[in-house]
Write a protein that holds these residues in place. Structure first.
Motif, PDB file in Angstrom:
ATOM      1  N   CYS A 146      55.847 -37.807  -5.943  1.00 50.13           N
ATOM      2  CA  CYS A 146      57.108 -37.908  -5.195  1.00 50.13           C
ATOM      3  C   CYS A 146      57.099 -36.962  -3.989  1.00 50.13           C
ATOM      4  O   CYS A 146      57.594 -37.313  -2.915  1.00 50.13           O
ATOM      5  CB  CYS A 146      58.283 -37.588  -6.120  1.00 50.13           C
ATOM      6  N   TYR A 147      56.510 -35.773  -4.167  1.00 50.13           N
ATOM      7  CA  TYR A 147      56.455 -34.806  -3.059  1.00 50.13           C
ATOM      8  C   TYR A 147      55.617 -35.348  -1.906  1.00 50.13           C
ATOM      9  O   TYR A 147      56.027 -35.271  -0.737  1.00 50.13           O
ATOM     10  CB  TYR A 147      55.883 -33.489  -3.581  1.00 50.13           C
ATOM     11  N   VAL A 148      54.430 -35.904  -2.219  1.00 52.96           N
ATOM     12  CA  VAL A 148      53.545 -36.409  -1.156  1.00 52.96           C
ATOM     13  C   VAL A 148      54.221 -37.542  -0.394  1.00 52.96           C
ATOM     14  O   VAL A 148      54.255 -37.568   0.845  1.00 52.96           O
ATOM     15  CB  VAL A 148      52.202 -36.862  -1.766  1.00 52.96           C
ATOM     16  N   LEU A 149      54.788 -38.510  -1.128  1.00 45.45           N
ATOM     17  CA  LEU A 149      55.427 -39.643  -0.464  1.00 45.45           C
ATOM     18  C   LEU A 149      56.657 -39.207   0.322  1.00 45.45           C
ATOM     19  O   LEU A 149      56.947 -39.747   1.404  1.00 45.45           O
ATOM     20  CB  LEU A 149      55.797 -40.706  -1.504  1.00 45.45           C
ATOM     21  N   ASP A 150      57.412 -38.234  -0.219  1.00 47.15           N
ATOM     22  CA  ASP A 150      58.606 -37.759   0.493  1.00 47.15           C
ATOM     23  C   ASP A 150      58.206 -37.078   1.804  1.00 47.15           C
ATOM     24  O   ASP A 150      58.853 -37.291   2.844  1.00 47.15           O
ATOM     25  CB  ASP A 150      59.377 -36.797  -0.404  1.00 47.15           C
ATOM     26  N   CYS A 151      57.148 -36.265   1.793  1.00 44.84           N
ATOM     27  CA  CYS A 151      56.695 -35.611   3.034  1.00 44.84           C
ATOM     28  C   CYS A 151      56.225 -36.641   4.053  1.00 44.84           C
ATOM     29  O   CYS A 151      56.549 -36.552   5.247  1.00 44.84           O
ATOM     30  CB  CYS A 151      55.565 -34.633   2.715  1.00 44.84           C
ATOM     31  N   LEU A 152      55.466 -37.658   3.582  1.00 47.16           N
ATOM     32  CA  LEU A 152      54.991 -38.682   4.512  1.00 47.16           C
ATOM     33  C   LEU A 152      56.152 -39.506   5.072  1.00 47.16           C
ATOM     34  O   LEU A 152      56.145 -39.899   6.243  1.00 47.16           O
ATOM     35  CB  LEU A 152      53.992 -39.595   3.796  1.00 47.16           C
ATOM     36  N   ALA A 153      57.182 -39.757   4.238  1.00 49.53           N
ATOM     37  CA  ALA A 153      58.350 -40.499   4.726  1.00 49.53           C
ATOM     38  C   ALA A 153      59.105 -39.695   5.782  1.00 49.53           C
ATOM     39  O   ALA A 153      59.581 -40.255   6.785  1.00 49.53           O
ATOM     40  CB  ALA A 153      59.259 -40.846   3.545  1.00 49.53           C
ATOM     41  N   GLU A 154      59.208 -38.381   5.573  1.00 51.21           N
ATOM     42  CA  GLU A 154      59.869 -37.548   6.597  1.00 51.21           C
ATOM     43  C   GLU A 154      59.084 -37.568   7.907  1.00 51.21           C
ATOM     44  O   GLU A 154      59.683 -37.649   8.993  1.00 51.21           O
ATOM     45  CB  GLU A 154      59.988 -36.118   6.069  1.00 51.21           C
ATOM     46  N   GLU A 155      57.763 -37.503   7.823  1.00 47.63           N
ATOM     47  CA  GLU A 155      56.961 -37.550   9.055  1.00 47.63           C
ATOM     48  C   GLU A 155      57.110 -38.902   9.750  1.00 47.63           C
ATOM     49  O   GLU A 155      57.157 -38.980  10.990  1.00 47.63           O
ATOM     50  CB  GLU A 155      55.487 -37.271   8.723  1.00 47.63           C
ATOM     51  N   ALA A 156      57.183 -39.988   8.960  1.00 49.69           N
ATOM     52  CA  ALA A 156      57.367 -41.308   9.568  1.00 49.69           C
ATOM     53  C   ALA A 156      58.723 -41.418  10.240  1.00 49.69           C
ATOM     54  O   ALA A 156      58.851 -41.997  11.335  1.00 49.69           O
ATOM     55  CB  ALA A 156      57.206 -42.389   8.490  1.00 49.69           C
ATOM     56  N   LEU A 157      59.768 -40.838   9.622  1.00 51.20           N
ATOM     57  CA  LEU A 157      61.098 -40.857  10.240  1.00 51.20           C
ATOM     58  C   LEU A 157      61.113 -40.036  11.526  1.00 51.20           C
ATOM     59  O   LEU A 157      61.745 -40.422  12.517  1.00 51.20           O
ATOM     60  CB  LEU A 157      62.132 -40.327   9.247  1.00 51.20           C
ATOM     61  N   LYS A 158      60.408 -38.899  11.518  1.00 55.38           N
ATOM     62  CA  LYS A 158      60.333 -38.106  12.747  1.00 55.38           C
ATOM     63  C   LYS A 158      59.618 -38.877  13.852  1.00 55.38           C
ATOM     64  O   LYS A 158      60.021 -38.829  15.021  1.00 55.38           O
ATOM     65  CB  LYS A 158      59.598 -36.792  12.470  1.00 55.38           C
ATOM     66  N   TYR A 159      58.536 -39.581  13.476  1.00 54.29           N
ATOM     67  CA  TYR A 159      57.767 -40.299  14.497  1.00 54.29           C
ATOM     68  C   TYR A 159      58.561 -41.460  15.081  1.00 54.29           C
ATOM     69  O   TYR A 159      58.455 -41.767  16.272  1.00 54.29           O
ATOM     70  CB  TYR A 159      56.458 -40.798  13.873  1.00 54.29           C
ATOM     71  N   THR A 160      59.365 -42.109  14.249  1.00 51.72           N
ATOM     72  CA  THR A 160      60.167 -43.234  14.739  1.00 51.72           C
ATOM     73  C   THR A 160      61.423 -42.788  15.485  1.00 51.72           C
ATOM     74  O   THR A 160      62.158 -43.626  16.011  1.00 51.72           O
ATOM     75  CB  THR A 160      60.567 -44.140  13.571  1.00 51.72           C
ATOM     76  N   GLY A 161      61.703 -41.475  15.507  1.00 54.17           N
ATOM     77  CA  GLY A 161      62.862 -40.974  16.240  1.00 54.17           C
ATOM     78  C   GLY A 161      64.163 -41.082  15.481  1.00 54.17           C
ATOM     79  O   GLY A 161      65.240 -41.059  16.090  1.00 54.17           O
ATOM     80  N   PHE A 162      64.113 -41.161  14.170  1.00 54.83           N
ATOM     81  CA  PHE A 162      65.334 -41.263  13.380  1.00 54.83           C
ATOM     82  C   PHE A 162      65.979 -39.894  13.259  1.00 54.83           C
ATOM     83  O   PHE A 162      65.298 -38.879  13.121  1.00 54.83           O
ATOM     84  CB  PHE A 162      65.017 -41.813  11.991  1.00 54.83           C
ATOM     85  N   SER A 163      67.292 -39.849  13.318  1.00 53.84           N
ATOM     86  CA  SER A 163      68.028 -38.600  13.174  1.00 53.84           C
ATOM     87  C   SER A 163      69.268 -38.859  12.332  1.00 53.84           C
ATOM     88  O   SER A 163      69.912 -39.908  12.441  1.00 53.84           O
ATOM     89  CB  SER A 163      68.444 -38.052  14.549  1.00 53.84           C
ATOM     90  N   TRP A 164      69.573 -37.873  11.480  1.00 48.35           N
ATOM     91  CA  TRP A 164      70.735 -38.012  10.610  1.00 48.35           C
ATOM     92  C   TRP A 164      72.009 -37.726  11.409  1.00 48.35           C
ATOM     93  O   TRP A 164      72.061 -36.805  12.217  1.00 48.35           O
ATOM     94  CB  TRP A 164      70.646 -37.042   9.432  1.00 48.35           C
ATOM     95  N   LYS A 165      73.013 -38.516  11.172  1.00 41.70           N
ATOM     96  CA  LYS A 165      74.301 -38.338  11.837  1.00 41.70           C
ATOM     97  C   LYS A 165      75.360 -37.943  10.815  1.00 41.70           C
ATOM     98  O   LYS A 165      75.198 -38.135   9.609  1.00 41.70           O
ATOM     99  CB  LYS A 165      74.718 -39.639  12.540  1.00 41.70           C
ATOM    100  N   ARG A 166      76.431 -37.411  11.332  1.00 39.49           N
ATOM    101  CA  ARG A 166      77.511 -37.055  10.426  1.00 39.49           C
ATOM    102  C   ARG A 166      78.193 -38.304   9.891  1.00 39.49           C
ATOM    103  O   ARG A 166      78.332 -39.297  10.599  1.00 39.49           O
ATOM    104  CB  ARG A 166      78.542 -36.187  11.163  1.00 39.49           C
TER     105      ARG A 166
END
Length: 437
Positions: A146-166
């Motif tokens: 779960c840790y490995v996949l979660d880290c890779l998912a965060e990197e993919a979200l960063k690369y795609t330009g996703f940002s969390w909003k309120r």
């Protein structure tokens, strides 16, 4: 043989001891991190599933491989190790590619050690720490997966330009509060209404309180008006007691008990408190005895643990040195496993070339050992010989025919010449004979 069997038994015991130590280490780590550490992987898995849904993994990753969507605790609980490991490899390769690093999609029959090594090297290239052995990922489930996949998912979200909003909360209209009547307290009007309803429903005849109150009020007014007249009672006491006994059953006032009344709750609390205090008096002695026994047992365990630690200190040092050697061997193995894949690829290419050469050699050998062309040559030679004999016969016949024709022509010419030369003179006879000769 005895030494080999003893060595094999030692290896098996060592492997079992390693597994037990791994479990003890995990238990110790979970104890140090707190009582909720065992459930951290479930929270991590739910966060991972949300991130995968944000990356549209169902349309881009699962539909391409004809896989089912993940459940909330897919990688947190062991169900099918082979299927879970293949799903982990597929998602890891897709997330690495999604994060901007090209990664080849693993196949079902690839080396799992090479796949894990490549995934961890990509994870380290993102700057993520890896403080666990790679063998933890072979099970296809657990906190490390779960840790490995979660880290890779965060990197993919960063690369795609996703940002969390309120979060945007919807506006709700405030409803007017209705003032409800508190039924907890018993008012006199409600009591009178309840009594009136019970009087209408019951078959027995009860005295109406309002009527009784009015009569009492009138009698009181009459009494106050005629206080001077009543100076002594003329009613017999025995008759009064008989009348009270006769009317007493009709003076019942029934009040309905409401379970929501706070007074009933207070009474129940007092009752429960009394029951707890009485039970505590009985159980306190047993609890004190149990506490004393547990404390004595803990003291014995601590003393025994200190004794065992003192006795096994040299074994602990040997274990630490062996663990250091094991970590070095694992590092060498990881370094060597990286080149194994390249050698396997070269071996497959050489094997394909060898198979192609073998096939060509077999075709040439079969063509060289095949006797069909030789048989055809022999048959052609035999046919040529037969045709040569026939041609020789035909040539002989033609020569014989030609010779006969020449002889016949010569005989005809000789006869013709004799026929023409007979009438001539004898002086010309000699030259003709010379010509014929």
């Amino acid at each position: 043989m005895a030494e080999e069997s003893a060595g094999g038994g030692g290896v098996r015991r060592g492997a079992a001891a390693d597994r037990d130590r791994d479990r003890d280490d995990e238990g110790a780590m979970a104890t140090e991190r707190g009582p909720g550490a065992a459930y951290h992987m479930f929270v991590l898995m739910e966060d991972l599933l949300d991130k995968l849904k944000l990356l549209s993994y169902e349309e881009e990753a699962l539909r391409r491989h004809n896989m089912r969507p993940l459940s909330r605790h897919y990688f947190a609980l062991p169900t099918n190790p082979g299927e879970q490991f293949f799903m982990f490899c597929t998602l890891a390769a897709w997330l690495i590619t999604k994060a901007g690093h090209p990664f080849e999609q693993p196949q079902e029959y690839d080396d799992p050690n090479a796949i894990i090594s490549n995934v961890l090297s990509e994870l380290r290239s993102f700057g993520r720490p890896v403080d666990f052995p790679p063998s933890k990922l072979k099970a296809g489930c657990g906190e490390q997966v779960c840790y490995v996949l979660d880290c890779l998912a965060e990197e993919a979200l960063k690369y795609t330009g996703f940002s969390w909003k309120r979060p945007a909360y919807p506006t709700e209209e405030l409803e007017e509060e209705e003032i409800t009547e508190d039924d907890a307290e018993l008012t006199l009007n409600k009591l009178e209404e309840d009594v009136a309803e019970e009087e209408s429903d019951s078959e027995e005849d009860f005295i109406d309180l309002n009527v009784l109150k009015a009569q009492t009020y009138r009698s009181d007014m009459n009494d106050t008006a005629k206080q001077e007249e009543i100076l002594q009672s003329t009613t017999d006491a025995a008759e009064w007691n008989l009348e009270v006994e006769r009317v007493l059953p009709q003076l019942k006032v029934t009040v309905r008990t409401d379970n929501k009344d706070w007074r009933i709750h207070v009474d129940q609390m007092h009752q429960h408190k009394e029951g707890i205090e009485s039970s505590l008096k009985e159980t306190r002695g047993y609890l004190d005895k149990l506490h004393n026994e547990i404390s004595r047992t803990l003291e014995k365990i601590n003393s025994r643990e200190k004794y065992i630690n003192n006795q096994l200190e040299h074994l602990v040092q040997e274990y630490r040195s062996a663990q250091a050697l094991l970590s070095e061997a694992k590092e060498k193995y990881q370094e060597g496993s990286g080149g194994v894949t390249e050698r396997i690829r070269v071996l497959s290419e050489i094997t394909e070339v060898l198979e192609r050469v073998k096939q060509e050699t077999e075709e040439k050998g079969s063509s060289m050992t095949d006797g069909a062309p030789l048989v055809k040559i022999k048959q052609a030679l035999t046919k040529l010989k037969q045709e040569t004999v026939q041609m020789d016969i035909q040539i002989g016949v033609m020569e014989h025919t030609l010779l006969q024709s020449k002889l016949k022509e010569k005989s005809n010419m000789t006869r013709d010449m004799h026929a023409t030369m007979i009438p001539e003179a004898t002086d010309t006879q000699e030259p003709m004979l010379f010509k014929l000769s």
